[in-house]
Design a protein around this motif. Structure first.
Motif, mmCIF file in Angstrom:
data_model
loop_
_atom_site.group_PDB
_atom_site.id
_atom_site.type_symbol
_atom_site.label_atom_id
_atom_site.label_comp_id
_atom_site.label_asym_id
_atom_site.label_seq_id
_atom_site.Cartn_x
_atom_site.Cartn_y
_atom_site.Cartn_z
ATOM 1 N N ARG A 76 23.736 -12.298 -36.282
ATOM 2 C CA ARG A 76 24.071 -12.676 -34.921
ATOM 3 C C ARG A 76 25.319 -11.961 -34.419
ATOM 4 O O ARG A 76 25.720 -12.155 -33.275
ATOM 5 C CB ARG A 76 24.282 -14.190 -34.784
ATOM 6 C CG ARG A 76 23.107 -15.046 -35.195
ATOM 7 C CD ARG A 76 21.813 -14.658 -34.547
ATOM 8 N NE ARG A 76 21.801 -14.791 -33.091
ATOM 9 C CZ ARG A 76 20.790 -14.374 -32.340
ATOM 10 N NH1 ARG A 76 19.746 -13.781 -32.868
ATOM 11 N NH2 ARG A 76 20.843 -14.530 -31.027
ATOM 12 N N GLY A 77 25.941 -11.148 -35.249
ATOM 13 C CA GLY A 77 27.164 -10.465 -34.869
ATOM 14 C C GLY A 77 26.928 -9.357 -33.859
ATOM 15 O O GLY A 77 25.854 -8.790 -33.771
ATOM 16 N N GLY A 78 27.990 -9.031 -33.118
ATOM 17 C CA GLY A 78 27.878 -7.959 -32.150
ATOM 18 C C GLY A 78 28.413 -8.360 -30.790
ATOM 19 O O GLY A 78 28.881 -9.473 -30.586
ATOM 20 N N PRO A 79 28.332 -7.466 -29.827
ATOM 21 C CA PRO A 79 28.951 -7.696 -28.526
ATOM 22 C C PRO A 79 28.243 -8.728 -27.665
ATOM 23 O O PRO A 79 28.727 -9.081 -26.598
ATOM 24 C CB PRO A 79 28.877 -6.313 -27.865
ATOM 25 C CG PRO A 79 27.723 -5.640 -28.529
ATOM 26 C CD PRO A 79 27.743 -6.124 -29.945
ATOM 27 N N SER A 80 27.074 -9.226 -28.096
ATOM 28 C CA SER A 80 26.351 -10.185 -27.261
ATOM 29 C C SER A 80 26.904 -11.599 -27.379
ATOM 30 O O SER A 80 26.462 -12.499 -26.673
ATOM 31 C CB SER A 80 24.865 -10.200 -27.657
ATOM 32 O OG SER A 80 24.716 -10.617 -29.001
ATOM 33 N N VAL A 81 27.855 -11.816 -28.284
ATOM 34 C CA VAL A 81 28.422 -13.143 -28.450
ATOM 35 C C VAL A 81 29.883 -13.133 -28.039
ATOM 36 O O VAL A 81 30.478 -12.094 -27.790
ATOM 37 C CB VAL A 81 28.289 -13.628 -29.921
ATOM 38 C CG1 VAL A 81 26.836 -13.811 -30.286
ATOM 39 C CG2 VAL A 81 28.964 -12.681 -30.875
ATOM 40 N N GLY A 82 30.461 -14.325 -27.987
ATOM 41 C CA GLY A 82 31.804 -14.448 -27.445
ATOM 42 C C GLY A 82 32.877 -13.806 -28.298
ATOM 43 O O GLY A 82 33.905 -13.398 -27.795
ATOM 44 N N ARG A 83 32.666 -13.744 -29.606
ATOM 45 C CA ARG A 83 33.584 -13.044 -30.495
ATOM 46 C C ARG A 83 32.764 -12.067 -31.313
ATOM 47 O O ARG A 83 31.542 -12.167 -31.386
ATOM 48 C CB ARG A 83 34.271 -14.041 -31.447
ATOM 49 C CG ARG A 83 35.210 -14.990 -30.780
ATOM 50 C CD ARG A 83 36.307 -15.431 -31.751
ATOM 51 N NE ARG A 83 35.791 -15.799 -33.055
ATOM 52 C CZ ARG A 83 35.594 -17.075 -33.445
ATOM 53 N NH1 ARG A 83 35.820 -18.059 -32.620
ATOM 54 N NH2 ARG A 83 35.158 -17.342 -34.654
ATOM 55 N N ASN A 84 33.401 -11.126 -31.937
ATOM 56 C CA ASN A 84 32.670 -10.210 -32.811
ATOM 57 C C ASN A 84 32.409 -10.912 -34.137
ATOM 58 O O ASN A 84 33.260 -10.945 -35.018
ATOM 59 C CB ASN A 84 33.475 -8.926 -33.024
ATOM 60 C CG ASN A 84 32.650 -7.888 -33.756
ATOM 61 O OD1 ASN A 84 31.651 -8.202 -34.407
ATOM 62 N ND2 ASN A 84 33.059 -6.642 -33.644
ATOM 63 N N LEU A 85 31.237 -11.480 -34.266
ATOM 64 C CA LEU A 85 30.909 -12.223 -35.479
ATOM 65 C C LEU A 85 30.819 -11.313 -36.693
ATOM 66 O O LEU A 85 30.900 -11.787 -37.815
ATOM 67 C CB LEU A 85 29.596 -12.988 -35.294
ATOM 68 C CG LEU A 85 29.598 -14.086 -34.231
ATOM 69 C CD1 LEU A 85 28.304 -14.871 -34.294
ATOM 70 C CD2 LEU A 85 30.784 -15.011 -34.401
ATOM 71 N N ARG A 86 30.642 -10.024 -36.477
ATOM 72 C CA ARG A 86 30.616 -9.114 -37.633
ATOM 73 C C ARG A 86 31.992 -9.076 -38.295
ATOM 74 O O ARG A 86 32.096 -8.996 -39.517
ATOM 75 C CB ARG A 86 30.184 -7.714 -37.203
ATOM 76 C CG ARG A 86 29.840 -6.784 -38.384
ATOM 77 C CD ARG A 86 28.792 -7.424 -39.291
ATOM 78 N NE ARG A 86 28.514 -6.599 -40.455
ATOM 79 C CZ ARG A 86 27.477 -5.781 -40.557
ATOM 80 N NH1 ARG A 86 26.608 -5.685 -39.569
ATOM 81 N NH2 ARG A 86 27.283 -5.076 -41.639
ATOM 82 N N GLU A 87 33.047 -9.148 -37.516
ATOM 83 C CA GLU A 87 34.384 -9.237 -38.103
ATOM 84 C C GLU A 87 34.550 -10.565 -38.829
ATOM 85 O O GLU A 87 35.119 -10.617 -39.930
ATOM 86 C CB GLU A 87 35.443 -9.090 -37.010
ATOM 87 C CG GLU A 87 35.513 -7.696 -36.397
ATOM 88 C CD GLU A 87 36.578 -7.607 -35.324
ATOM 89 O OE1 GLU A 87 37.309 -8.605 -35.122
ATOM 90 O OE2 GLU A 87 36.678 -6.541 -34.691
ATOM 91 N N ASP A 88 34.045 -11.645 -38.243
ATOM 92 C CA ASP A 88 34.074 -12.940 -38.918
ATOM 93 C C ASP A 88 33.305 -12.868 -40.229
ATOM 94 O O ASP A 88 33.698 -13.467 -41.237
ATOM 95 C CB ASP A 88 33.450 -14.020 -38.034
ATOM 96 C CG ASP A 88 34.293 -14.339 -36.812
ATOM 97 O OD1 ASP A 88 35.427 -13.826 -36.721
ATOM 98 O OD2 ASP A 88 33.820 -15.099 -35.952
ATOM 99 N N ALA A 89 32.179 -12.152 -40.228
ATOM 100 C CA ALA A 89 31.371 -12.018 -41.433
ATOM 101 C C ALA A 89 32.132 -11.302 -42.538
ATOM 102 O O ALA A 89 32.052 -11.683 -43.713
ATOM 103 C CB ALA A 89 30.072 -11.276 -41.111
#
Length: 392
Positions: free
Chosen positions: A309-322
């Motif tokens: 679900r990471g990427g620019p389509s969400v409110g934060r960069n979930l890839r960084e959270d990952a």
């Protein structure tokens, strides 16, 4: 970063080491798990789902060119022995739930939907990795057995042939996973339709609009009731469904991001323990912890959901959270264990509580790995402009 380190550790250390420690060469089968000292459990009892998932891991790894040299060969041998011992023919065919690798005898004769889903997952990737037509025959046979032995009059499939209650979403979730894998590996037409049937069940039965997430347990006709433990929620399964819905999006080209994002939001908001970054095993609809435990597998499912679900389509960069979460998972669950494996369970205050190293966790960790390979074409989302969400 954290994801790359976890992937390298799994591919170069865990996969080859488990193939040695977790495979009984004399029986030609994967084991249920290891003792805390790294020795194989001595009972010889193996659940079909555990063996099938380990077969799946090495077949999928081989198909991606990531597995140890002997991995696919051992996976094929293990499936041949699983089928030889556990398959029950006749008017109500299917796989028994467990068997003993020391005696070659069935231990639990129940025929369970969860087990059959795991067998189909293994067969999808054995078929892909080997190209052998015999696995297509096994796929047809297992699918037919599900429909003959486990079909339910109230929609979906029975949990097992004994009529066990409560009804559960989890076996259906894994059947959905198996159908997606069959679709992805070239067994499309019937399994695409079956995946659609299961996704409709997810929307009509498992999803609860009152709490904006899935419930786990139901009565005989999918009713929500305290008597059937419908108030017990599982954050790990919310994350797992977020991953599966994303895969379904890729295959169908349809936008189901509302469900995927709501599931991930619920997993984090309801399941995350206040004093740690990890998910509790079971909670209430208000986020109260029901079981003082946080196993490894929900954390692997959360990581996987953050990746897909990471990427620019969400409110934060979930890839960084990952990446951050991958480091936290590795530092806590993948350290100080024999053979470079895993510490499977802690209480919610951080005390180590596991009494073994279960083989089932190999599957949960592995399913993160393909999602972290950036150039896999089947990973490219087909939906753009997803609504933005803010995850707390």
């Amino acid at each position: 970063m954290g994801i790359a380190r976890l992937r390298d550790n799994f591919v170069h250390t865990i996969l080859p080491n488990w193939l040695s420690a977790g495979y009984d060469s004399s029986a030609g089968q994967f084991v249920e798990g290891l003792d805390l000292d790294g020795a194989a459990e001595r009972s010889g009892m193996v659940r079909v789902r555990t063996a099938a998932r380990q077969i799946y891991v090495y077949a999928h790894a081989a198909a991606l060119g990531l597995g140890p040299e002997e991995g696919l060969k051992r996976a094929e041998t293990a499936f041949a022995n699983l089928h030889r011992i556990a398959w029950v023919a006749g008017g109500r065919p299917g796989y028994a739930s467990s068997f003993n690798i020391n005696t070659g005898q069935i231990v639990d004769e129940r025929q369970d939907l969860y087990d059959h889903a795991c067998v189909l997952l293994a067969l999808a990737w054995l078929s892909k990795a080997t190209g052998a037509a015999k696995y297509d025959d096994f796929i047809r046979e297992a699918t037919a057995a599900i429909d003959v032995t486990l079909r339910s009059a109230f929609g979906g499939w029975a949990e097992d042939n004994a009529g066990t209650m409560p009804r559960r979403q989890n076996p259906h979730m894994h059947y959905f996973e198996a159908c997606l894998a069959l679709w992805e590996t070239g067994h499309g037409h019937k399994n695409a339709a079956r995946a659609g049937e299961l996704f409709s069940l997810f929307k009509s039965r498992f999803w609860d609009e009152e709490i904006d997430t899935i419930r786990e347990f139901f009565g005989p006709s999918w009713e929500v009731s305290r008597a059937f433990k419908s108030g017990r929620l599982d954050p790990g399964h919310m994350a797992e469904w977020a991953w599966l819905v994303t895969r379904y999006e890729r295959l169908t080209g349809e936008d189901h991001s509302h469900y995927a994002d709501m599931l991930l939001t619920a997993a984090l908001q309801l399941g995350r323990i206040r004093t740690s970054p990890f998910l509790a095993d079971e909670v209430t609809r208000d986020g109260c912890v029901l079981v003082d435990r946080r196993r490894l597998w929900p954390q692997a499912e959360l990581l996987k959901a953050l990746v897909v679900r990471g990427g620019p389509s969400v409110g934060r960069n979930l890839r960084e959270d990952a990446d951050i979460f991958a480091d936290q998972l590795s530092a806590t669950y993948l350290t100080d264990a024999p053979g470079g494996f895993w510490r499977d369970a802690f209480d919610c205050h951080g005390a180590f509580t596991a009494d073994r190293i279960p083989g089932s966790s190999l599957y949960h960790l592995w399913t993160v790995i393909p999602e972290t390979i950036p150039d896999r074409p089947d990973k490219q989302a087909t939906i753009s402009n997803r609504p933005r969400i803010e995850l707390q």
